[in-house]
Design an enzyme around this catalytic site. Sequence first.
Site, PDB file in Angstrom:
ATOM      1  N   ASP A 165       5.544   2.571  11.672  1.00 40.21           N
ATOM      2  CA  ASP A 165       4.349   2.523  10.843  1.00 40.21           C
ATOM      3  C   ASP A 165       4.616   3.369   9.594  1.00 40.21           C
ATOM      4  O   ASP A 165       5.647   4.029   9.477  1.00 40.21           O
ATOM      5  CB  ASP A 165       3.105   3.002  11.620  1.00 40.21           C
TER       6      ASP A 165
HETATM    7  C1  BGC Z   1      -1.168   1.151   9.177  1.00 41.84           C
HETATM    8  C2  BGC Z   1      -0.507  -0.139   9.564  1.00 41.84           C
HETATM    9  C3  BGC Z   1      -0.116  -0.920   8.343  1.00 41.84           C
HETATM   10  C4  BGC Z   1       0.756  -0.068   7.453  1.00 41.84           C
HETATM   11  C5  BGC Z   1       1.271  -0.779   6.223  1.00 41.84           C
HETATM   12  C6  BGC Z   1      -0.385   1.906   8.121  1.00 41.84           C
HETATM   13  O1  BGC Z   1      -1.092   2.996   7.670  1.00 41.84           O
HETATM   14  O2  BGC Z   1      -1.334   1.952  10.311  1.00 41.84           O
HETATM   15  O3  BGC Z   1      -1.358  -0.875  10.390  1.00 41.84           O
HETATM   16  O4  BGC Z   1       0.532  -2.111   8.715  1.00 41.84           O
HETATM   17  O5  BGC Z   1       0.007   1.076   7.054  1.00 41.84           O
HETATM   18  O6  BGC Z   1       0.311  -1.000   5.283  1.00 41.84           O
END
Ligand code: BGC
Length: 769
Positions: A298
């Site tokens: 993530d």
């Molecule tokens: C979120 C994810 C997301 C990623 C990319 C993160 O903060 O937890 O769900 O896919 O950002 O935008």
Amino acid sequence: MNRKSGLLLLAAATLASPTFAQNKAKVKVAKSTVIVNKSQMDVFIDNLMKKMTLEEKIGQLNLVTPGGAVTGSVVSSDVDNKIKRGEVGGLFGITGAAKIRKAQEIAVNNSRLKIPLIFGLDVIHGHRTIFPIPLGLSCSWDIPMIQQSAQVAAKEATADGLAWVFSPMVDISRDPRWGRISEGSGEDPYLGSEIAKAMIKGYQGDDLSKNNTVMACVKHFALYGAAEAGRDYNSTDMSRIQMFQNFLPPYKAAVDAGVGSVMTSFNEVDGVPATANKWLMTDLLRKQWGFKGMVVTDYTAINEMIDHGLGDLQQVSAESLKAGVDMDMVGEGFLTTLQKSLKEGKVTVQQIENACRNILEAKYKLGLFDDPYRYCDEKRAGDIFTAENRAAARDYATRSAVLLKNDNVLPLKKSGSIALVGPLANNHNNMLGTWSVSGDFVNTVSVLQGIQNVAGNVKINYAKGANISDDPEFAKKVNAFMTEIEIDKRPAQEMIDEAVAAAQKSDVVVAVLGESANMSGEASSMSNIDLQPSQKRLLDALKKTGKPIVIVLMNGRPMTIAEEHQKTNAILDVWFSGTEAGNAVADLLFGDKIPSGKLTATFPMNVGQIPIYYNHKNTGRPYVKGGPTKFKSNYLDISNDPLYEFGYGLSYTTFKYSPVTLSAKNMTKTGSIKASVTLSNTGNYDAEEVVQLYIRDMAGSVARPVKELKGFQKVFLKKGESKEISFTITEEQLKFFNTELKYVSEPGAFKVFIGTSSATTNEADFVLN
Ligand code: BGC
């Protein structure tokens, strides 16, 4: 524009710069086949990797975003030069076939080995055409529809340059304080697994290399929805039995359905953050479940392990690689430290090569080595935001709504007068809900517009009546990306008076109330999930007019609305229903469509009941219905019952269930039993009902839940029609994880329930021999 608009603008500026100028030189990349043949893929990647330097291999592990801070504090810089140097494997956060083509050209024309980039994005509930938030979609219990919604999103995303979507989010949650409950499918592992499979099929189709399918990314692995106290990014801690029984099944279902990628979660699992958790990502995901795709972190999840207290960037990067992470999202820990770790013997070449191979394989399967511009066809712009997709959005939205209460006020007549009030009644900014990065709120249909479209003859007396919240400090936090909570210049009382006047001259009040779009979603935990005080005051004033009141509730989480239940005549929960919100709401209010949604997450009476979920254990001192009773597992001040249970949802018609009949009273492990009911539509409307099958294992080697969903069917019945609905019960539905984490069934007594919600008492008994 919405939450990530800043990012997209910056990205546009970067990509328009001269360094991104189009280069028409013929791209020369090796040929791969479209339908993947494993040995050919291996040969291709072996050959490519032989040519790659260590730096280039590490470069493939780097996922960048070329613009403003998104959900973390770190931002990628100097992206174009990094691509040229072979230091980037993928990019996310930009859209548009032409723009993505330009970025791809840098990799293909200016990097030494011309390895194409993979382009991803958060496509969560639709791409440009936005559908209801995932929690809403799940309430349709309509698996083919959910699959189709992912397919439509894939078609739009690929027409917009993308090959990879960061979806589905399958985190089970029992805590509506957690804002991200809006992004998942609620609390149930069985329903969650069915939805996970459908989403993967919808996104990936049967061939990843087609230009209208995308690689899905199941997230957040794992247990993110169990964040303690519902506080986002907080620790999780649970027993292995709990994990396997209730939280892991949807991720496993996604893996079984062939998901191409997995995203790690921010939280700890068994004390070790998921992103460095070898047990999770190697032993379980790859060895036990056989996952063959690629694992991405993530957003800056590797770097965040410094704050988790796991060491410095070099240390946490090495731990992540060893645990099984392939791609590092934004943080560049891999890019900046893996060479040093290799020299110092902290990681091996093999570990770096494995990660690199997983990423190259994903690109190969997507057909990017055949044609790096496969998803950059500007002629496909016509596939985006089509009338057909908008019609689908409207349909999905009507199927996702849940009717929570109706004292015979709904459906409304298409005549007479309506007081349409509330901060969300004539609003566009909030219709799309959270994580709708490519949707444009300007194109949304407000409830006011929807009612005008559907019931043109109705006299509408509109008044805003209240702000979503009157608290400027709170509004400032929520409005981080755009103005969702707009605080009116008028005094609150003046707005209320205007709404009351509108109510007094109308036959019925429709109050569109709830949250703003990003009061739920990421980093939107709430300790109080009541309606905001400004809206409660409005409702109290409206109540005094004596007019019938219908609440249209917009929300990204279950809310504590027991008071509102008492004070109003009907409540229609429409979640955040997307581009066509207003039209769909009007279709439902006026009975052109009949509500058929059922809750997939329990609505508590108050936050003190949380965590609350239907598939709880009985305990040794079970709660007695109608409690509280001394020395029982209950509260002194409130009953254990929720406001609305899992599976609950009304219709404009009524359904009657016959008692459950079983084809036999005994079953062997290789046999089956047919459980049936006769369902009758006893009301005045043709409508759909979600018939739900629950099973209870009466005695086991571990304590078993009071009920578990094991099947469901969405059935359409004309008014007056009856139909026999049957489920086949096999050993599979009777299995559970025992103390050795073996998935087994145990002989003994079981109860079968078939009914309209998880509260059903329509039951029959059988024995597994
Ligand atoms: C979120 C994810 C997301 C990623 C990319 C993160 O903060 O937890 O769900 O896919 O950002 O935008």
